[in-house]
Design an enzyme around this catalytic site. Structure first.
Site, PDB file in Angstrom:
ATOM      1  N   ASP A  77       0.765  -1.286   0.102  1.00 56.19           N
ATOM      2  CA  ASP A  77       0.065  -0.013   0.079  1.00 56.19           C
ATOM      3  C   ASP A  77       0.743   1.367  -0.141  1.00 56.19           C
ATOM      4  O   ASP A  77       1.779   1.557   0.798  1.00 56.19           O
ATOM      5  CB  ASP A  77      -0.674   0.127   1.336  1.00 56.19           C
ATOM      6  CG  ASP A  77      -1.684  -1.266   1.669  1.00 56.19           C
ATOM      7  OD1 ASP A  77      -1.449  -2.151   0.858  1.00 56.19           O
ATOM      8  OD2 ASP A  77      -2.361  -1.194   2.597  1.00 56.19           O
ATOM      9  N   GLU A 135     -10.378  -2.369   4.677  1.00 56.55           N
ATOM     10  CA  GLU A 135      -9.010  -1.755   5.035  1.00 56.55           C
ATOM     11  C   GLU A 135      -8.941  -0.490   4.175  1.00 56.55           C
ATOM     12  O   GLU A 135      -9.848  -0.180   3.506  1.00 56.55           O
ATOM     13  CB  GLU A 135      -7.984  -2.810   4.189  1.00 56.55           C
ATOM     14  CG  GLU A 135      -8.096  -4.385   4.791  1.00 56.55           C
ATOM     15  CD  GLU A 135      -7.066  -5.239   4.057  1.00 56.55           C
ATOM     16  OE1 GLU A 135      -6.492  -5.956   4.954  1.00 56.55           O
ATOM     17  OE2 GLU A 135      -6.797  -5.146   3.124  1.00 56.55           O
TER      18      GLU A 135
END
Ligand code: FRU
Length: 521
Positions: free
Chosen positions: A58, A240
């Site tokens: 990420d 998430e």
């Protein structure tokens, strides 16, 4: 079926790229390396961010300050597969040319450093800097693997760190963690912004199947304000990487709030994906009357994307991780794993009665693109046209059309092909990578034909834009109304583009161009 076969060749191959370049668009990379082999491994992106080596997932802590865009990212420096997480770091002045920096956050006694955000604390509310030199504050999740291993349920907490030199060096707060709850097996990914009406910081984080909003005056003491989502949106997997932003509806003064939630698994084409909700936020609660599930990108490879904080001109700039947890650990690259999407501008438009979120590459991507000239292409009913270009895998394909019945095939002489299909009857666009090259490194990679419903595409003309970079394609219909991002691993670069007219009428592609894109490394 009768095919008319027209072939015209673009002479601008990657080798002669510079001679074809239009001068005003040439730029010298800031982050270059004297080694001519630097960033030339098979499948290495040439105009996207990827780490020099080892594992990345990420994007984290994206914040702009004093002319510098800071990009942090989930990083494991010891392997090309996921492991104890650090924050890697890179900086840029234009979001395209990046400088690699030393690791910014290391795991400590509270755990690994999972995803999170960073803000400029302009009023020095945290006291970590001064009014003359306000600090950057990073807010991230600690993941305590030891606690998890012992069967505890309180192993994810939120911590903070600060920097008084614009992100170069960081100090962890001595009283970390700053947010913890008893049952926190999936309690993570804090994204913080300043909420002007209440003069307070808001942290959005996820807790399994919903988002939670916390408020603070100083970035250290946080209080729960509200929760959202147990009964809304897609729930095929854990929630998430949230982000909560406000956007003006284009051409009006109306402001709406958009909440992003990444979900894994449970995306429409398998594995990981990012859904969004359009609604309102009052400083405590987010509400929406949205009934259907919406996705920022229908391709399989845009995950955990969030927006930059503190951008100039209040532009909303988004970057996602260009992979999918289904197969991210197995993709066929050797020295590093994964890249980020191109930075994209987010905007909100009203299409008919519906608000719609558009995402489209930042305009300075155009500075890397050499225009080679445009053609109007007409293709007879049920006919095909082929165009060859050696630089296809580092190019933009761009045209305008009003047809809803065509196919595009990118191929090479090994017979590998990537197929795009616009099917107006079904109001559907599909991407099929089953014959695209290396696919057998993981069984799910090419299993499904990726499908994107396109019900609200204009009846008249719309733009089709595809950006290809060695092992990725990013496709934008109607300037970002519908988007697909996907990885591909051909054994040889694609060098042939076929356009098929699948209708019984002549179709036209206006201002058709294939333009090489300069490398940034
Ligand atoms: C999303 C994610 C986050 C987590 C991080 C760990 O891809 O699972 O929820 O913080 O990756 O690397």
């Amino acid at each position: 079926m009768k095919f008319v076969h027209l072939v015209f060749t673009f002479i601008c191959t990657s080798l002669v790229l510079t001679s074809c370049k239009d001068d005003k668009k040439t730029e010298t990379p800031m982050a270059s390396n004297s080694d001519k082999d630097y960033y030339t491994e098979p499948y290495r992106p040439q105009f996207h961010f990827s780490p020099e080596k080892m594992w990345m997932n990420d994007p984290n802590g994206m914040v702009y300050n004093k002319g510098v865009y800071n990009l942090f990212y989930q990083y494991y420096p010891d392997s090309t597969v996921w492991g104890p997480m650090h924050w890697g770091h890179a900086t840029s002045e234009d979001l395209l040319h990046w400088k690699h920096k030393p690791i910014a956050q290391y795991p400590d006694e509270n755990g690994y450093i999972f995803s999170g955000s960073a803000v400029l604390d302009e009023q020095n509310s945290s006291g970590f800097g001064s009014e003359e030199n306000p600090p950057l504050v990073a807010i991230f999740t600690y993941h305590d693997a030891k606690k998890e291993g012992k069967g505890n349920t309180n192993y994810q907490t939120q911590g903070i760190a600060y920097s008084t030199d614009n992100g170069e060096t960081w100090t962890k707060y001595e009283d970390n963690p700053v947010v913890s709850v008893e049952n926190s097996t999936d309690f993570r990914d804090p994204k913080v912004f300043w909420y002007e009406p209440d003069q307070k910081w808001i942290m959005t984080l996820v807790a399994g199947d919903h988002a939670e909003f916390y408020g603070s005056n100083n970035l250290k003491d946080w209080e729960l304000q509200g929760k959202f989502g147990t009964d809304k949106g897609a729930h095929g997997g854990v929630w998430e990487c949230p982000d909560l932003i406000s956007l003006k509806v284009e051409g009006t003064d109306e402001e709406k709030w958009v909440l992003f939630i990444s979900i894994n698994p449970g995306a429409p084409n398998g594995g990981s994906g990012t859904q969004y909700f359009i609604g309102d936020f009052d400083g405590k609660n987010f509400t929406t009357d949205q009934m259907e599930n919406r996705w920022i990108d229908w391709g399989t490879d845009n995950y955990a994307g969030v927006t930059f904080s503190n951008t100039p001109d209040q532009e909303t700039i988004f970057i996602g991780w260009m992979s999918n947890w289904l197969y991210a650990r197995e993709t066929p690259t050797e020295t590093w794993r994964s890249a980020m999407t191109l930075p994209r501008i987010l905007s909100l438009k009203k299409v008919g009665e519906k608000y719609s979120l558009f995402n489209y590459p930042i305009s300075n991507v155009n500075d890397l693109i050499s225009e080679t000239g445009e053609e109007n292409i007409k293709i007879m009913a049920q006919a095909e046209d082929s165009i060859s270009s050696d630089s296809l895998m580092q190019s933009e394909v761009l045209f305008t059309t009003s047809t809803k019945a065509f196919e595009l095939k990118l191929g090479n002489s090994d017979g590998e092909e990537l197929l795009f299909k616009m099917d107006g009857n079904d109001q559907e666009f599909t991407l099929n990578r089953s014959l695209s090259g290396k696919t057998d490194f993981q069984e799910d990679f090419a299993k499904t034909v990726q499908t994107m419903p396109v019900p609200d595409l204009p009846d008249g003309e719309y733009e089709v834009r595809i950006l290809m970079d060695k092992s990725s394609i990013e496709l934008f219909l109607n300037k970002g109304q519908y988007v697909m991002t996907a990885q591909v691993f051909p054994n040889q670069d694609y060098n042939m583009l076929k356009i098929l007219n699948t209708s019984d009428e002549v179709i036209e592609f206006k201002e058709f161009e294939i333009n090489p894109i300069a490398r940034v490394w």
